[in-house]
Every structure is written in structure tokens, then in C-alpha cells.
Design an enzyme around this catalytic site. Structure first.
Site, PDB file in Angstrom:
ATOM      1  N   HIS A 189      -8.498  -4.769  -1.260  1.00  0.00           N
ATOM      2  CA  HIS A 189      -7.253  -4.231  -0.721  1.00  0.00           C
ATOM      3  C   HIS A 189      -6.694  -5.090   0.416  1.00  0.00           C
ATOM      4  O   HIS A 189      -5.501  -5.344   0.473  1.00  0.00           O
ATOM      5  CB  HIS A 189      -7.517  -2.810  -0.217  1.00  0.00           C
ATOM      6  N   CYS A 228       0.847  -1.204   0.000  1.00  0.00           N
ATOM      7  CA  CYS A 228       0.000   0.000   0.000  1.00  0.00           C
ATOM      8  C   CYS A 228       0.884   1.257   0.000  1.00  0.00           C
ATOM      9  O   CYS A 228       1.762   1.384  -0.834  1.00  0.00           O
ATOM     10  CB  CYS A 228      -0.956  -0.056   1.195  1.00  0.00           C
ATOM     11  N   ASP A 251     -10.056  -3.689  -5.476  1.00  0.00           N
ATOM     12  CA  ASP A 251      -9.464  -2.748  -4.517  1.00  0.00           C
ATOM     13  C   ASP A 251     -10.040  -1.345  -4.723  1.00  0.00           C
ATOM     14  O   ASP A 251      -9.902  -0.760  -5.795  1.00  0.00           O
ATOM     15  CB  ASP A 251      -7.943  -2.735  -4.718  1.00  0.00           C
TER      16      ASP A 251
END
Lengths: 177, 355
Positions: free
Chosen positions: B329, B143, B300
């Protein structure tokens, strides 16, 4: 018990079914209708509220999720949210400023004071870290220690340089003479 | 209650299940997370560099340094025994390190991306090499941690950086690809300076609410529907509890980094445009030449596919792969899907490049 069955007799808020475009009314109606059909087909409401919730979610979550996505992307929703957020931030900032001021008047350390001291500690830690890192570079980074031999080598090169400079100076003086 | 004063077993069973659910709803999910044994090999301010203790002998010469987002706790990478990417990598013979940012205090509100990249990731990479005795390392970013890893890799592209693995990593924040998050963070709707001035570090509750509101029905209602379903059907709860704990267990976003994240990344898209500078050093993703594995989730909502895909287009590496998995995600990282697709892919790809 029958009155709890969502349907024509128990419309949800805004459930005229002909709400303005983008309102939740038609969706409530649609959900109520589908739950009614589901309930009738199963012979009544489930006795277990959890089972009811799970059936409701399974049946209607996709529609609600779609509607929520649309609502959240709408300009008016985003603007309202931004205004709310701004209002909260401004209020919090003022509250923080007033608290700091009050604590200062009372000669009591505030969070900002503690943070300032902590920053000094972090700064000191950083200096130690840099020393540790320089040492680590020295140990692991392939740096060679200055041995007596290497110093002697440098001294010899400096002597040679000095000798060259002396010769240059002597040549210059000779020319001037 | 029966005539003899006892509660019928089916009612008692139901009430017991309600009590379990109510305890979770009211008290929050609890789970023993991050249990893989580790030692701390370096500390700086709140940050800790961990080296995980392998049960298997080391099979690969190149250690892995993992970096994750500033707003999360690191145990998503080591969720629980049997459901941990780190545990999997150790079992495959890798030497694994993790840089834990810790929880920032008020004194850290001035911490910006240049501090994290240059003063934390850079020295951490040195520690990894010193500790492992290796000549090169793999940088693995998750991320926002992936964005920082990509920035680092573009600033220090040559040896000893051997491989770059990016997981759900946004690098292109152009308005067409950022989805709802991009809309909410537009200049006319969000002033990062106002929030950072007010709060210092942005409280994790605000950040979490923003993330969860991207899919409110799923995140606020669906997650509890899933919980009740598991309780009613007596399915294992451990993974749900661990994931739920992680989702609600964020850390504050350091003020200066938040200002940059919103202004330089979301509002001005400086990274993809090659306009980002850290302490005067220009960040150009085209500088990256090492092998890159870039993985994204089809579902996501936080890092959308175009945001992740851009990295593969921007780097200069000849050996690069963009992999899209059917997950969101968080789901990408854990669970059966991760065990079957993500983890073997990562370990297999790295094994070929870690000699």
C-alpha cells in the site's frame, strides 16, 4: 553463554512441541531449533545483539508472520479484540461524560463547549465561503452582469406582455358584455 | 576499553550505531518531508488547497488535483526531494494541486463524506480551474482519497472532469475481497457508533494500530529490522525515516465519516451496490465516463486487489486501464520501484490525455 543458546535446554514458553492446534508452542520450538542450528553452524552466538536480532528476524519472520495472520483471522481472537475494544470505548465514553459533568458543575468550559463555539465559527466561515464562491462563479463562470441595456430589453418584453394581457382582458370584457 | 583508557574504534563505532537506532526507536523518526515549494490558493475550515510551484514551464493544459485519505497527512505524495511524485509530475510539465484536509478538531466530528465531497472537493475543483485558467482537470485520488474522488466523479461526471487516476483505491467492500480488515469490521465485531460516540473523532493511534495489525510482524518488527540493517550496513536512512514518520503521523478520523466508512462501505458495501447517497444524490460509479487509470498493489493488505479492481468493472469509461504493481500500500508510492514504474506510468498516461 552456552545456556543462552536456544535449544532443548532452554525451551520457550509453551515449547513442548506438542501444543494444542493453533498454539504457538510448535512454532517456538521450530524457531529455537533453527536458531540453534544456525548458531552452531556459525560457531556460536554473535557478539552483537543487533546482528543476533537481524539473523533471528531473517530466519523466522516468515513463519511468525504466517502464524500471526492465522491467529488474527481466528474467530476467537477477533471476538476477544472486539470485546476489548468495546470495553475501552464504553469506559472512555463514561469517563468523558463524567468529566463534562464535573466541569459543568464547576462552571469551567469543557472541550465540548469549546467545540460548540468552534462550530459556530466554522458555520460563519461557511457562509463567507458561499458568498466567495457565488462571487467566483460570477467572475469566472461566464455570468454576464445586468447592464442597463439588458434591463431595458427586459422592460420592453414586460411592456409587450402587459399589452398582450390588456388585449386579452379587453376581449374577455367584450365577450361578457 | 583498552589499557590506555581509550575505547577501541570498532566498539565506539558499534556504540555510535546503537545510539542512532535507540534515538529513532525512542524519539520517533524525523525527516524533512513535503519540501516542494507551494502556495495556498484556497482555504476552508482546516483544509488547504496548494498549488505547487513548477521549475519547468507548464507543458500540459490539464491541471491535476490530488486528493488523499482523511486519516493521513498529505506529504506521502511529496515525501522528500528526489522521492516525490509531485516533484516528478512538476518536472514532467504538469500543473499540480493538492487538497490537504488538515487535522480535524472536536468541532469537525460531524463531518461526513457528503461534506468532504460536496463542500470541499467540488469547490476545490472550481478553484483549480479559476487559478489555472484551464477548461478541464484531472482528479487524482490516493487510497480513501481515491474512493472520494470516484464518488465525486460519479456525481459530476461530465466536463470539466477530464481524467480520473485512482491509486490503491477501494470501491468494492464485499466480504470476499476485504481480507482481514473486512473481518474485523463486520457488524458483530465493530460498532462504529459506539466508537464515534465515545471518542468523537477516532484517534489516529487507534486507526494506525488497526492498519499496522494487518501485518503485525512486518509492521512492528520488520520495520525495525530494516532500520537496524540500514544503520549497521551504513545504508542511506532518509527514505526509511520519511516513510516511518508518515506511517506514524496520521490524523484523527472525523467521527461521522468514520461511521459511514465502516457502516456504509465495509458493512453494507453501498458504493459498489449503487446504494450510496450523498445528500439525496445517488452515487453510481457507472456514471463515470472519463478516462480512468486505476492502479493497485499486488501486496496491498489495506486495499486488496479485488477492492481496487472493481472500479474498472463498474465505471462506464471506454478508455480505462487497471494496472497492478508488485508493491504494498505504501511502498507503491515511493522508493526506487515507484520511480521506475509508477511515476512514469502516471505521467505518461496523463500526458497523452492532457492536451
Amino acid at each position: 553463554m552456552e545456556a543462552l543458546v536456544p535449544g532443548d535446554g532452554a525451551r520457550f514458553p509453551g515449547g513442548s512441541g506438542v501444543g494444542p492446534e493453533g498454539s504457538l508452542g510448535p512454532l517456538w520450538d521450530q524457531m529455537a531449533q533453527s536458531m540453534r542450528e544456525e548458531t552452531v553452524s556459525r560457531g556460536g552466538l554473535p557478539e552483537d545483539p543487533v546482528e543476533f536480532f537481524l539473523r533471528w528476524y531473517e530466519k523466522s519472520s516468515e513463519e511468525w508472520a504466517k502464524k500471526a495472520d492465522e491467529l488474527l483471522a481466528e474467530g476467537e481472537t477477533v471476538r476477544s479484540n472486539a470485546r476489548l475494544q468495546e470495553g475501552v470505548a464504553r469506559s472512555y465514553r463514561e469517563l468523558k461524560r463524567a468529566s463534562e459533568e464535573s466541569l459543568k458543575q464547576l462552571q469551567i468550559p469543557s472541550r465540548a463547549d469549546v467545540a460548540r463555539v468552534a462550530k459556530l465559527v466554522v458555520g460563519l466561515e461557511n457562509k463567507l465561503d458561499r458568498l466567495e464562491e457565488a462571487f467566483g462563479d460570477f467572475v469566472y463562470g461566464g455570468a454576464e452582469p445586468a447592464t442597463a441595456e439588458s434591463v431595458r430589453g427586459l422592460q420592453e418584453r414586460m411592456d409587450a406582455l402587459e399589452a398582450k394581457m390588456d388585449r386579452i382582458l379587453a376581449a374577455l370584457e367584450k365577450d361578457e358584455g | 576499553m583498552d589499557a590506555d583508557g581509550t575505547t577501541p574504534p570498532e566498539v565506539a563505532d558499534k556504540l555510535g550505531k546503537y545510539a542512532v537506532g535507540a534515538r529513532i526507536v525512542l524519539g520517533g523518526a524525523r525527516a524533512d518531508t513535503g519540501q516542494t515549494p507551494k502556495t495556498t490558493v484556497w482555504t476552508k475550515n482546516k483544509a488547504r488547497l496548494y498549488r505547487y510551484e513548477p521549475e519547468q514551464p507548464k507543458e500540459h493544459a490539464v491541471p491535476i488535483l490530488m486528493v488523499y485519505a482523511l486519516i493521513n497527512k498529505p506529504y506521502i505524495l511529496d515525501l522528500m526531494p528526489g522521492n516525490s511524485l509531485i516533484e516528478h509530475l512538476l518536472a514532467e510539465g504538469f500543473d499540480v494541486y493538492l487538497l490537504d484536509w488538515g487535522v480535524p478538531g472536536d468541532e469537525d466530528e460531524g463531518m461526513a463524506f457528503e461534506d468532504y465531497v460536496l463542500d470541499y472537493i467540488l469547490p476545490a475543483t472550481k478553484r483549480v480551474l479559476w487559478t489555472s485558467g484551464a477548461e478541464g482537470y484531472t482528479l487524482f485520488g490516493y487510497c480513501m482519497g481515491g474512493t472520494m474522488a470516484a464518488i465525486y466523479a460519479s456525481l459530476f461526471p461530465g466536463e470539466p472532469l477530464r481524467n480520473l487516476v485512482l491509486l490503491t483505491t477501494p470501491t468494492d467492500f464485499g466480504p470476499e475481497g476485504t481480507g482481514l480488515l473486512g473481518t474485523w469490521t463486520r457488524e458483530e465485531y465493530l460498532d462504529p457508533d459506539l466508537l464515534a460516540d465515545a471518542f468523537g473523532n477516532i484517534p489516529h493511534e487507534i486507526v494506525d494500530a488497526g492498519m499496522q495489525m494487518l501485518r503485525p510482524v512486518h509492521n512492528y518488527v520488520g520495520t525495525h529490522a530494516s532500520m537496524w540493517e540500514r544503520i549497521v550496513e551504513e545504508k542511506p536512512m532518509e527514505t526509511w525515516l520519511a516513510m516511518n514518520k508518515w506511517v506514524n503521523d496520521g490524523t484523527p478520523f472525523p467521527g461521522a465519516a468514520f461511521r459511514q466508512w465502516i457502516r456504509d462501505f465495509y458493512q453494507q458495501n453501498k458504493l459498489a451496490r449503487g446504494e450510496l447517497k450523498l445528500r439525496g444524490r445517488k452515487v453510481d460509479l457507472a456514471n463515470i465516463t472519463c478516462p480512468v487509470l486505476n492502479i493497485a498493489g499486488e501486496k496491498d493488505h489495506i486495499c486488496t486487489l479485488p477492492q481496487a479492481r472493481a472500479t474498472t468493472d463498474l465505471v462506464s469509461s471506454e478508455d480505462k486501464e487497471f494496472l497492478v504493481l508488485d508493491a504494498g500500500h505504501v511502498g507503491l508510492m515511493t522508493g526506487r520501484g515507484a520511480r521506475q514504474s509508477l511515476w512514469p506510468k502516471v505521467s505518461g498516461w496523463l500526458a497523452e490525455r492532457s492536451a
